[in-house]
Write a protein that holds these residues in place. Structure first.
Motif, short mmCIF file in Angstrom:
data_model
loop_
_atom_site.label_atom_id
_atom_site.label_comp_id
_atom_site.label_asym_id
_atom_site.label_seq_id
_atom_site.Cartn_x
_atom_site.Cartn_y
_atom_site.Cartn_z
N LEU A 28 44.64 119.53 109.27
CA LEU A 28 43.25 119.06 109.25
C LEU A 28 43.20 117.59 108.84
O LEU A 28 42.41 116.81 109.38
CB LEU A 28 42.43 119.89 108.27
N PHE A 39 30.85 111.64 106.81
CA PHE A 39 30.72 111.25 108.24
C PHE A 39 31.49 112.21 109.15
O PHE A 39 31.05 112.58 110.22
CB PHE A 39 31.21 109.82 108.44
N TRP A 40 32.68 112.58 108.69
CA TRP A 40 33.51 113.50 109.50
C TRP A 40 32.79 114.84 109.67
O TRP A 40 32.71 115.40 110.76
CB TRP A 40 34.87 113.67 108.80
N LEU A 80 32.19 109.30 101.49
CA LEU A 80 31.52 108.80 102.69
C LEU A 80 32.31 109.18 103.96
O LEU A 80 31.75 109.63 104.96
CB LEU A 80 31.39 107.28 102.58
N MET A 81 33.64 108.98 103.87
CA MET A 81 34.49 109.30 105.04
C MET A 81 34.39 110.80 105.36
O MET A 81 34.23 111.19 106.52
CB MET A 81 35.95 108.93 104.73
N PHE A 82 34.42 111.61 104.29
CA PHE A 82 34.35 113.05 104.50
C PHE A 82 32.97 113.45 105.06
O PHE A 82 32.86 114.26 105.99
CB PHE A 82 34.62 113.78 103.18
N GLU A 106 44.10 115.61 111.70
CA GLU A 106 42.98 115.62 112.66
C GLU A 106 41.87 114.66 112.22
O GLU A 106 41.25 113.98 113.04
CB GLU A 106 42.42 117.04 112.81
N THR A 150 42.58 123.18 117.52
CA THR A 150 41.89 122.25 116.62
C THR A 150 40.44 122.68 116.43
O THR A 150 39.92 122.67 115.33
CB THR A 150 41.93 120.84 117.24
N ILE A 160 33.93 106.04 98.62
CA ILE A 160 34.41 105.79 100.00
C ILE A 160 35.01 107.06 100.59
O ILE A 160 34.74 107.43 101.74
CB ILE A 160 35.44 104.62 100.02
N VAL A 161 35.78 107.78 99.76
CA VAL A 161 36.36 109.05 100.26
C VAL A 161 35.22 110.03 100.62
O VAL A 161 35.25 110.67 101.68
CB VAL A 161 37.30 109.67 99.18
N TRP A 216 29.43 114.12 111.84
CA TRP A 216 29.55 113.60 113.21
C TRP A 216 30.56 114.36 114.07
O TRP A 216 30.49 114.34 115.27
CB TRP A 216 29.94 112.12 113.20
N ASP A 217 31.51 115.01 113.41
CA ASP A 217 32.57 115.66 114.19
C ASP A 217 32.59 117.17 113.98
O ASP A 217 32.42 117.93 114.93
CB ASP A 217 33.92 115.06 113.81
N ARG A 256 40.17 125.58 114.06
CA ARG A 256 40.43 125.15 112.67
C ARG A 256 39.23 124.39 112.11
O ARG A 256 38.83 124.58 110.97
CB ARG A 256 41.70 124.28 112.63
N LYS A 257 38.69 123.53 112.95
CA LYS A 257 37.51 122.75 112.49
C LYS A 257 36.33 123.68 112.20
O LYS A 257 35.62 123.52 111.21
CB LYS A 257 37.12 121.73 113.56
N PHE A 261 36.86 125.48 108.97
CA PHE A 261 36.69 124.58 107.83
C PHE A 261 35.21 124.29 107.56
O PHE A 261 34.76 124.35 106.42
CB PHE A 261 37.46 123.27 108.13
N TRP A 282 40.58 111.43 114.23
CA TRP A 282 39.15 111.24 114.54
C TRP A 282 38.66 109.91 114.00
O TRP A 282 37.95 109.17 114.68
CB TRP A 282 38.34 112.39 113.93
N TRP A 283 39.03 109.57 112.76
CA TRP A 283 38.52 108.36 112.09
C TRP A 283 38.84 107.10 112.90
O TRP A 283 37.99 106.25 113.08
CB TRP A 283 39.13 108.28 110.69
#
Lengths: 121, 799
Positions: free
Chosen positions: A4, B67-68, B63-65, A7, B10, B60-61, B71-72, B13-14, B17, A11-12
């Motif tokens: 993950l 957005f993921w 924020l990254m999480f 992945e 994938t 920042i971590v 958006w994804d 799994r996504k 999660f 993606w990033w």
């Protein structure tokens, strides 16, 4: 979990980065629409709320109507221009913030490391 | 069958999660992350707190999480392609359940995995299906899953979202299960009904996945090029602004093609005024609201019409203001000037006949409007019923010619059910009851059959709204709808109860308690009623229509009364018209007097409207004017009459009995000559037609023609006994009763028998002889409460 994480990294730096550009475009377009910029430019010199004076046959009346209509157009022009300028300011602001975001996006992992290191600097 | 494959891809799994996080979690994470970043930067730079930089890192971590996640992970749609060679579950199954299933599960295991999904529950609840009912019939064999997946793949291709969702899977399991096919059959459903319920769920799911973006509405400068409208604001309601402010949604109107037609016509140069012509309830106003929504939304609308606003003129407010504030002409000119100067206004006149004086005429602005429409750029939409449109064309053709006519047809079954599906979601919120799919079907069917004052979809919407008052264990079922229909129409819609069934099966016996002989007439009427309650009949015609022919006093009217008293609870459920009162042409209007509930008085049609499940007795129809008989043709043929105000009144639930004395002498003569009725019936009817007493087309429209024969002396004796019985019923209050010796009864028959007048003289004789004796003895004290009086012939001869 490791899968993950990979992945996420993929993606990033891939679709996520592309998505960022799409979102920036969307926000700018939304501001443009919220301020009705296209419509305001098209009707830039129209009288304000169609407030006009009809001309009559006398010279004095014609002159007065012309002045009234000029004032109405001037008010319309000023209000529209100010609104367009406000929209431009907002777009520029969003643009600058977006640019910072776009620059920071690929550097985010490094920024995390730097911020941890910052405790000791 | 396509082979099934599944891999822990994938996407799977996504999906797994993301299932650990609730909806909206990403938003919370992003907000907290921003707070941490801003706080960390400020603390680091301005307060020189070194550990604060860790806040920035954590932010920042986060924020990254965030957005993921947003958006994804949360946006992970299935990819459907009907031409694939194998069914790859990991790419075809919807994101919310793809991690719960695999290709090693039996149908029962698949259902157990998806049972908590709202889409699966939606299907179960809308069909009142208990999950255990399905689970216990499902196979535990892995091989059986292949058929389910293949069916689900085909069904998914028909849905708007195009993925195998939990709803699609439940439907596939139902359709691939022979035992469930029995269940479907026993509930009167087929495959299309189940697919219909799925489409309902999928269209809701699509709205959840892709909510309408309605945030624009032209922006802040939308109206700056349009003029102010002070007069219009006073007398009109701006529908467009109401939509913007209330964020109203008219997507349920479902008339895309009509909307397109309206847009095209409004955009035309020259005549850009629309006359929306359709019956009351077809959705003319809803379409105008839908148009207003589309125009103000601006998407897919041509430049000229973009952001135009629809303003509805209130005729009530106009008429109230006339005289008090200004003249009608001044107000209306103000409205038109405003609309013309503003440049972005479309005027809407609902029930336009109120403005044009072609209907009941509250205000007449036709003379002001005509020159204004001819000379200015005003756009106008006016709604008319078909009759009102015709009237305008007749009264004011110049004005009518300025409109482009747009016909609005009633919605069909699928459209109506789709509209009901959208509306039911809002109704459920108010009543906390779940509307079943069968209830929606019943709403359409019953409103189509029993409600005639409005067109579809309005009548179905009204019925569904009323049905919400009759929930059955938190469900709105077809019984709820039937109950609502019964309450609205006074008609029996629900299935017959056990008690009623017994009554129906013994109807002849019950009627014969009041009627002597005339067995054939009793039977045809009873049969008609049984057919009606069993649902075995043509629902587009009256329950039964009969012409009773025979001499006076033989029981023609009495049969109708007996049926009303026996089955319809009392004789008042019979609507009787003496047709000898309708002998002139002018009586047509009296017969068709307004049936509206608002109208004062109780016209014949109004009574039928209030009580459609009843007996309609038209006595002595041979005396009615030919124009009235023409109406009768329509009543018998189509089961509908239209009153003078244009309201349709249904006779489809009524039993229509017409009586006639025509040819009575001939019947009497033939019977006296020893003939049976059956021997001369056809010849007799033909003679009535030949003599122009009845037209052949009228005779042909009756279900049955029944000849009544004169009563014999033996039958008259039975009539006398019935009348004595009714006298005893009246005497019950005095606690006395009477009996007559056989000799006394025979004496009454002798006195009361008159072949020309049938049983009628008998009541007079009993009144004169028996009731008078009883009255005298009661007054003299000879007859005391609790005693029984036996009358012999001597007692009667002295009277």
């Amino acid at each position: 979990m490791l899968m993950l994480f990979f992945e996420f990294i993929t993606w990033w730096y891939g679709r996520g980065f592309t998505e960022l550009f799409i979102k920036v475009g969307f926000y700018i377009k939304t501001i443009w629409r919220k301020f009705s910029v296209t419509a305001l430019i098209r009707t830039m010199f129209d009288p304000w709320r169609r407030i006009t004076t009809d001309t009559n046959k006398s010279l004095q009346g014609m002159g007065r109507a012309m002045v009234d209509n000029m004032v109405s157009r001037l008010v319309g022009f000023v209000v529209r221009l100010l609104t367009i300028l406000s929209a431009v300011v907002c777009v520029v602001f969003i643009g600058v913030v977006s640019l910072i975001f776009i620059i920071c996006w690929p550097l985010a992992p490094i920024l995390v490391i730097l911020s941890v290191a910052g405790i000791f600097l | 069958m396509k082979p099934i494959t599944y891999s822990n891809s994938t996407r799977v799994r996504k999906a797994r999660f993301v299932s650990y996080f609730q909806d909206g979690f990403a938003k919370v994470i992003i907000i907290i992350a921003w707070i941490l970043i801003v706080a960390g930067v400020c603390a680091y730079l301005f307060a020189n707190i070194k550990p604060a930089s860790l806040f920035v890192g954590v932010g920042i971590v986060g924020l990254m999480f965030g957005f993921w996640l947003k958006w994804d992970l949360s946006d992970n749609p299935a990819t459907y392609n009907k031409d694939i060679s194998e069914i790859a579950l990991d790419s075809l199954v919807s994101n919310d359940i793809v991690f719960l299933i695999n290709d090693k599960q039996s149908p029962r295991q698949i259902l157990s995995a998806i049972l908590d999904s709202w889409q699966a529950l939606f299907i179960f609840k809308r069909y009142q299906l208990v999950p255990a009912q399905l689970t216990t019939t499902l196979s535990d064999e892995l091989v059986a899953s292949q058929a389910v997946w293949n069916r689900a793949f085909l069904i998914a291709g028909q849905t708007p979202v195009k993925e195998i969702s939990a709803g699609v899977l439940v439907v596939a399991m139902i359709l691939e299960n022979p035992k469930m096919a029995e269940w479907l059959g026993s509930h009167g459903m087929d495959i299309q009904d189940i697919i219909g319920g799925l489409m309902w769920e999928e269209s809701l799911w699509q709205r959840v996945l892709k909510p309408k973006d309605r945030s624009q509405y032209g922006g802040i400068g939308r109206d700056w090029s349009a003029g102010f409208t002070p007069v219009l604001d006073q007398y009109g309601q701006n529908i467009s602004l109401a939509i913007v402010e209330g964020n109203l949604d008219f997507s349920s109107v479902k008339r895309g093609h009509v909307l397109e037609q309206m847009l095209v016509n409004l955009n035309k140069q020259g005549r850009s005024n629309l006359a929306m012509v359709g019956e009351v309830g077809v959705g003319k106003t809803a379409l105008v609201y839908s148009l207003a929504e589309k125009l103000i939304d601006g998407k897919g609308v041509l430049g000229n019409l973009k952001y135009r606003q629809v303003v509805q003129i209130d005729s009530g407010m106009l008429s109230a203001a006339i005289g008090q504030q200004a003249s009608l002409e001044a107000i209306f000119n103000g409205i038109l000037n405003d609309a013309s100067r503003a440049g972005n206004i479309i005027l809407y006149f609902d029930e336009a006949q109120l403005f044009f004086g072609s209907g009941s005429g509250e205000v007449d602005v036709a003379s002001i409007l005509l020159p204004a429409l001819q000379s200015s750029n005003i756009s106008l939409i006016a709604s008319f019923t078909l009759d009102d449109w015709h009237k305008l064309n007749t009264v004011n053709p110049s004005l009518a010619s300025l409109f482009v006519r747009v016909d609005i047809e009633p919605s069909d079954r699928d459209q109506t059910i789709s509209i009901l599906q959208d509306i039911s979601i809002n109704l459920e919120k108010k009543t906390n009851a779940i509307v079943t799919f069968k209830a929606l079907q019943a709403t359409y069917d019953l409103s189509e059959r029993y409600l005639h004052n409005k067109a579809m979809p309005a009548k179905a919407i009204d019925l569904l709204s009323d049905s919400m008052n009759y929930p059955i264990e938190h469900y709105i079922t077809e019984e709820s709808v039937a109950k609502a229909t019964e309450m609205i129409t006074n008609t029996k819609v629900n299935q017959a109860s056990a008690e009623e069934k017994v009554q129906l099966m013994n109807l002849e016996g019950l009627i014969h308690k009041r009627m002597i002989n005339q067995s054939r007439a009793v039977q045809v009427v009873s049969d008609a009623l049984r057919r009606s309650r069993a649902g075995v009949r043509n629902t587009n015609r009256p329950v039964g229509s009969f012409l009773f022919l025979g001499p006076t006093g033989v029981g023609k009217t009495e049969l109708a009364k007996s049926l009303a008293a026996t089955y319809f609870e009392n004789e008042n459920s019979m609507n009787r018209l003496d047709m000898s009162e309708y002998q002139s042409n002018g009586d047509v209007a009296r017969l068709l007097a307004s049936a509206s509930k608002e109208d004062v008085g109780s016209s014949f049609l109004q009574k039928i409207n209030q009580n459609p499940f009843s007996i309609v007795l038209l006595d002595e129809i041979e005396k009615a004017h030919p124009d009235i008989l023409n109406l009768l043709l329509q009543m018998l043929d189509e089961g509908i009459l239209t009153d003078t105000a244009g309201h349709k009144v249904s006779f489809k639930e009524a039993i229509i009995i017409c009586t006639s004395n025509a040819g009575a002498n001939e019947i009497r003569a033939q019977i006296t000559a020893g003939k049976n009725l059956e021997d001369f019936e056809d010849e007799f009817i033909n003679r009535l037609i030949d003599q122009n007493i009845f037209r052949a087309e009228l005779i042909n429209r009756f279900d049955e023609l029944v000849l009544f024969r004169p009563l014999t002396k033996e039958e008259l004796l039975q009539v006398a006994n019935l009348i004595i019985g009714s006298v005893n019923e009246e005497l019950q209050g005095k606690k006395v009763s009477i009996t007559l010796t056989p000799a006394a009864l025979a004496h009454l028959v002798e006195l009361g028998y008159d072949p020309r007048l049938g049983a009628r003289p008998m009541r007079r004789v009993i009144s004169r002889l028996v009731e008078n004796v009883v009255a005298k003895r009661l007054l003299s004290g000879e007859l005391k409460p609790g005693s029984q009086l036996t009358l012999d012939i001597n007692d009667l001869q002295g009277v």
